[in-house]
Motif scaffolding. Structure first.
Motif, mmCIF file in Angstrom:
data_model
loop_
_atom_site.group_PDB
_atom_site.id
_atom_site.type_symbol
_atom_site.label_atom_id
_atom_site.label_comp_id
_atom_site.label_asym_id
_atom_site.label_seq_id
_atom_site.Cartn_x
_atom_site.Cartn_y
_atom_site.Cartn_z
ATOM 1 N N ALA A 95 -39.331 0.307 11.099
ATOM 2 C CA ALA A 95 -40.295 1.130 10.372
ATOM 3 C C ALA A 95 -41.475 1.522 11.252
ATOM 4 C CB ALA A 95 -40.793 0.380 9.135
ATOM 5 N N LEU B 181 -35.985 -4.452 9.949
ATOM 6 C CA LEU B 181 -36.560 -3.337 9.203
ATOM 7 C C LEU B 181 -38.021 -3.113 9.544
ATOM 8 C CD1 LEU B 181 -35.730 -1.257 7.027
ATOM 9 C CD2 LEU B 181 -36.699 -2.824 5.328
ATOM 10 N N PHE C 240 -35.066 4.086 5.270
ATOM 11 C CA PHE C 240 -36.315 3.507 4.776
ATOM 12 C C PHE C 240 -37.545 4.200 5.344
ATOM 13 C CE2 PHE C 240 -39.700 0.243 5.198
ATOM 14 C CZ PHE C 240 -39.900 -0.019 3.843
ATOM 15 N N ALA D 278 -42.390 -2.708 4.614
ATOM 16 C CA ALA D 278 -41.100 -3.357 4.848
ATOM 17 C C ALA D 278 -41.054 -4.738 4.186
ATOM 18 C CB ALA D 278 -40.832 -3.476 6.346
ATOM 19 N N SER E 155 -32.807 1.510 8.647
ATOM 20 C CA SER E 155 -34.175 1.827 9.052
ATOM 21 C C SER E 155 -34.470 3.314 8.874
ATOM 22 C CB SER E 155 -34.406 1.423 10.512
ATOM 23 O OG SER E 155 -34.422 0.018 10.659
ATOM 24 N N HIS F 46 -40.558 -4.231 0.483
ATOM 25 C CA HIS F 46 -39.183 -3.801 0.206
ATOM 26 C C HIS F 46 -38.222 -4.978 0.284
ATOM 27 C CE1 HIS F 46 -35.656 -1.147 0.225
ATOM 28 N NE2 HIS F 46 -35.206 -1.880 1.230
ATOM 29 N N ARG G 79 -41.523 -0.320 -5.840
ATOM 30 C CA ARG G 79 -41.879 0.575 -4.738
ATOM 31 C C ARG G 79 -43.208 1.277 -5.036
ATOM 32 N NH1 ARG G 79 -37.622 4.816 -2.023
ATOM 33 N NH2 ARG G 79 -38.934 5.496 -0.269
#
Length: 304
Positions: free
Chosen positions: A147, A143, A186, A201, A183, A204, A210
C-alpha cells in the motif's frame, strides 16, 4: 545525485593520489559506496535513506554495461517513492539476456523479461518504469508495504490502476503475483502519506468497517475540513498524525510548530461540533506500525 560522487578515476586523471581516498574513508571523512566511488561524509549524512540508496545506484550502475536497467526498489528510489522499512543495501537491476539471477555484495541482478516500452531514462540512467518496478516490489511485500508504494504512485500520477493491472496480466506467472494482485486491488491514491496507507492496511486486515478516505465534512455547506478517515456509521473521525506537519518548514508555511498545534486543536473542536460526529481518534507512527494500539483506539471509539 551523480554530482555528489567522488570517483577514483577522476581524481587520478586530475593528478591526485588515489591512496588518499582510502585513507580518508578509514578516517570517516568520506563514505565508500563501491570500489572507486565515494561521497563526502557530511553530504552523505544530509541525505535521506532513499537518497543514499539513489547515490549507490549512481555509483554502481554505470559500470554494469549495456542492456542493464535500474529496477525494483532502486528504480523507485530514483523516482521519489516511499518505502516501508529500510532501503536495500544492494542495487537492484534487470539485465537483458541473463539466464538466472545473480547476487553480489553490491548488486542484485534479476533474470526477468523486460520489454522496451517498460523502460525510460531517469537522472541519466536507464530505469524500469514505475508501474513495472512497483509491481515487482510489491510481489515480495505484505499488504502494508504494498500500500505504501502503490498508494503513492496512484496519488502522484506515476501510474493508474489500469497500468498496474496490465503489468499483472503481462507477467502474471511470476512469483508473488497473487500478493501483488491483492495489493493492486487494495491500493488507493487518496492516501496522503505512508502512515495513512499502513493504517488503512491494518484496518483492512483486522476486518474493520471500511472508512471513507479524505472525506469532506460536512458533506454540504461551509467546509470545516477534510479528514483522513471517516466512519459515518458510528460518527468517528480518524486522523493520522505524522510529525512532518510540525517539523517541516515548508508544510508549516511560515507558522511555528506551536501555531500548527493550536490550529489543529481549533480544527478538531470544529469537527467535533458537527452533527453526526461523536469523536475524533488520533494516532501516530508508533501505533500504526505496532497495529494493536491503533486497533484498540478504534475499538474504544466504537469502530468495528
Amino acid at each position: 545525485m551523480s554530482g555528489l560522487l567522488i570517483l577514483r578515476q577522476e581524481v587520478v586523471a586530475d593528478g591526485g593520489d588515489s591512496s588518499t581516498l582510502e585513507r580518508d574513508a578509514r578516517r570517516g571523512r568520506i563514505v565508500r559506496l563501491t570500489a572507486g566511488a565515494y561521497v563526502r561524509a557530511d553530504e552523505w549524512a544530509a541525505l535521506t535513506r532513499a537518497e543514499q540508496h539513489g547515490a549507490r545506484v549512481h555509483a554502481v550502475v554505470p559500470r554494469l554495461g549495456p542492456d542493464t536497467f535500474v529496477s525494483h526498489e532502486s528504480a523507485l528510489a530514483l523516482q521519489g517513492f516511499p518505502l516501508l522499512g529500510e532501503w536495500p543495501t544492494r542495487v537492484h537491476v534487470v539485465s537483458r539476456g541473463r539466464p538466472r539471477t545473480k547476487v553480489s555484495s553490491t548488486v542484485h541482478r534479476h533474470a526477468v523479461a523486460l520489454r522496451n516500452d517498460e523502460t525510460s531514462v531517469v537522472q541519466g540512467l536507464p530505469v524500469v518504469l514505475p508501474r513495472r518496478a512497483a509491481v515487482d516490489v510489491v510481489r515480495r511485500r505484505d499488504l502494508r508495504g504494498g500500500a505504501v508504494v502503490l498508494d503513492h504512485g496512484l496519488a502522484v500520477g506515476a501510474f493508474s490502476r489500469g497500468d498496474l493491472e496490465g503489468v499483472l496480466a503481462e507477467h502474471g506467472r511470476a512469483q508473488g503475483s497473487r500478493r501483488a494482485a491483492a495489493s493492486v486491488a487494495f491500493a488507493d491514491g487518496r492516501a496522503e502519506s505512508p502512515g495513512e496507507s499502513i493504517s488503512r492496511a491494518a484496518m483492512h486486515s483486522a476486518g474493520l468497517t471500511r472508512p471513507e478516505l479524505q472525506a469532506r465534512l460536512p458533506a454540504e455547506g461551509s467546509l470545516v475540513g477534510f479528514v483522513d478517515f471517516w466512519w459515518p456509521c458510528c460518527g468517528v473521525i480518524g486522523e493520522f498524525d505524522g510529525e512532518v506537519k510540525y517539523r517541516d518548514a515548508a508544510m508549516r508555511a511560515g507558522r511555528t510548530a506551536e501555531q500548527v498545534v493550536v490550529e489543529e486543536k481549533l480544527r478538531e473542536d470544529a469537527l467535533r461540533a458537527l452533527p453526526g460526529v461523536r469523536t475524533v481518534v488520533r494516532w501516530g507512527w508508533a501505533e500504526a506500525l505496532a497495529v494493536e494500539p491503533l486497533l484498540r483506539k478504534l475499538a474504544r471509539a466504537g469502530v468495528c
